[in-house]
Design an enzyme around this catalytic site. Structure first.
Site, PDB file in Angstrom:
ATOM      1  N   SER A  93       1.533  -7.651  -1.070  1.00 18.00           N
ATOM      2  CA  SER A  93       2.260  -8.680  -0.316  1.00 18.00           C
ATOM      3  C   SER A  93       1.454  -9.950  -0.098  1.00 18.00           C
ATOM      4  CB  SER A  93       2.785  -8.122   1.004  1.00 18.00           C
ATOM      5  OG  SER A  93       1.782  -8.074   1.972  1.00 18.00           O
ATOM      6  N   SER A  94       0.178  -9.954  -0.454  1.00 16.48           N
ATOM      7  CA  SER A  94      -0.581 -11.218  -0.405  1.00 16.48           C
ATOM      8  C   SER A  94      -0.024 -12.207  -1.424  1.00 16.48           C
ATOM      9  CB  SER A  94      -2.053 -10.982  -0.724  1.00 16.48           C
ATOM     10  OG  SER A  94      -2.499  -9.824  -0.107  1.00 16.48           O
ATOM     11  N   THR A 138       0.808  -1.217   0.000  1.00 14.81           N
ATOM     12  CA  THR A 138       0.000   0.000   0.000  1.00 14.81           C
ATOM     13  C   THR A 138       0.846   1.274   0.000  1.00 14.81           C
ATOM     14  OG1 THR A 138      -1.801  -1.120   1.106  1.00 14.81           O
ATOM     15  CG2 THR A 138      -1.743   1.256   1.362  1.00 14.81           C
TER      16      THR A 138
HETATM   17  N1  ASP Z   1      -2.593  -5.703   0.660  1.00  9.16           N
HETATM   18  C1  ASP Z   1      -1.530  -4.787   0.997  1.00  9.16           C
HETATM   19  C2  ASP Z   1      -0.243  -5.545   1.003  1.00  9.16           C
HETATM   20  O1  ASP Z   1       0.031  -6.259   1.930  1.00  9.16           O
HETATM   21  C3  ASP Z   1      -1.809  -4.179   2.323  1.00  9.16           C
HETATM   22  C4  ASP Z   1      -0.772  -3.217   2.826  1.00  9.16           C
HETATM   23  O2  ASP Z   1       0.289  -2.992   2.287  1.00  9.16           O
HETATM   24  O3  ASP Z   1      -1.055  -2.619   3.871  1.00  9.16           O
HETATM   25  O4  ASP Z   1       0.516  -5.453   0.063  1.00  9.16           O
END
Ligand code: ASP
Length: 349
Positions: free
Chosen positions: A67-68, A23
């Site tokens: 990062s998922s 994010t």
């Molecule tokens: N879905 C995002 C990630 O982990 C969430 C974040 O960065 O806060 O890449």
């Protein structure tokens, strides 16, 4: 490719930023939607980077990822970048999504042993493109910490997570919040530093810098493991199915409280036959704070006899990545068990 953003003529430190995505690095595209953006856009959003008196170099994942999508290949990529550039920089910042940051920081703490320099993961809950983003503060303070020295040596010589004013040991951290800015905590280990008006280091909790340390990189990881979270009513079919996954080598079992499991014969028999087939079982608690103490209650006393390893106060993130490291790096069951029983990077008491 590494590019240098030569901002300073007389820098106090040189830091390599590894931008993986998440994010923090999102910005608006031409249709007004938030998408992961190039690092140049981040620099434009954080002009103060030019005033830190730190030489910054950057290398990015191409493309940056949410990062998922992280897997063990990405950890090898990050670890390799650090290993190959270890002598050239005073420290390393990994810009990473928050969702799996605790897994990545834990994995890197096992892959990079003998560290004498800071490796600090950070990210944001709100994209840097938004006025209220926490990304600027997290990024800038993480850089300050990575550059900080005392008596000529780095203050931090381990893998950490910096988020919302707190510096945490990476393999003790856990994402606990998806709405507020205080996304990470470390229930079983003290905060390493708190950033207020000054950065207040908790020197007794930090891993000590040792001049004789040399970096050892362990790039091999095994994915032949599974995490089983117990719940009241879990049935025999489900557990048997999980334990019969082809090539299964390790099971991280998330038990209740201080390591308790149902003591019905079917459950214990399944665990026993898995251990007899060579599956290594590591018992961690569903509680964020406290310890697994096998034998404290009748409902965990059978586990020691079955050869289940107590994960003590390991987080699930650290237990999972430690197993991946142990199976990737060692061959014999004795070596693997030995690796799991001992703390190798300050991950358990
Ligand atoms: N879905 C995002 C990630 O982990 C969430 C974040 O960065 O806060 O890449």
């Amino acid at each position: 490719m590494i590019s240098t953003l030569d901002f300073s003529t007389n820098p106090r430190a040189s830091i390599l930023i590894i931008y993986t995505g998440g994010t923090l690095g999102m910005d608006y595209n031409e249709h007004g939607a938030l998408v992961p953006c190039d690092f140049e856009r981040i620099v434009a959003r954080v002009p103060v980077l030019k005033e830190l008196n730190i030489n910054l170099s950057v290398t990015s994942f191409s493309p940056p990822i949410d990062s998922s999508n992280v897997n063990s290949k990405h950890w090898v990529q990050i670890g390799r970048l650090i290993e190959e550039n270890y002598e050239k920089f005073d420290g390393f910042i990994v810009l990473h999504g928050t969702d799996t940051m605790a897994y990545s920081a834990s994995a890197l703490s096992f892959m990079l042993q003998g560290l004498n320099k800071p490796v600090i993961f950070t990210g944001a809950q709100l994209p840097i493109a938004l006025p209220r983003s926490d990304g600027r503060e997290n990024f800038v303070t993480a850089l300050e910490i990575a550059a900080d020295k005392r008596e000529g040596v780095p203050i931090i010589s381990e893998v950490c997570v910096f988020f919302n004013h707190l510096l945490l040991r990476g393999n003790r951290s856990k994402k606990v919040e998806s709405r507020h800015f205080d996304a990470f905590e470390s229930e079983n280990y003290p905060v390493l530093a708190e950033a207020g008006i000054v950065i207040d280091y908790n020197f007794t909790a930090l891993k000590a810098y040792k001049a004789a340390n040399t970096l050892r990189f362990f790039p091999e990881l095994s994915n032949d493991i599974v995490v089983l979270k117990l719940f009241p009513g879990i049935n025999e079919k489900t557990v048997a199915h999980i334990l019969s996954v082809p090539n299964l080598r390790g099971l991280v079992m998330e038990s209740y409280g201080s390591g308790n499991v149902p003591h019905q014969p079917w459950f214990l028999n399944l665990l026993e036959s898995a251990v007899n087939k060579g599956v290594v079982v590591l018992n961690v608690s569903q509680c964020n704070g406290g310890n697994v103490i096998q034998g404290k209650y009748e409902s965990s006393s059978a586990l020691n006899k079955l050869g289940v390893i107590s994960g003590r106060d390991l987080t699930t993130e650290a237990a999972t990545t430690k197993m991946m490291h142990a199976f990737g790096s060692y061959n014999s069951i004795d070596e693997i068990r030995d690796c799991l029983i001992h703390s190798i990077s300050g991950e358990m008491n």
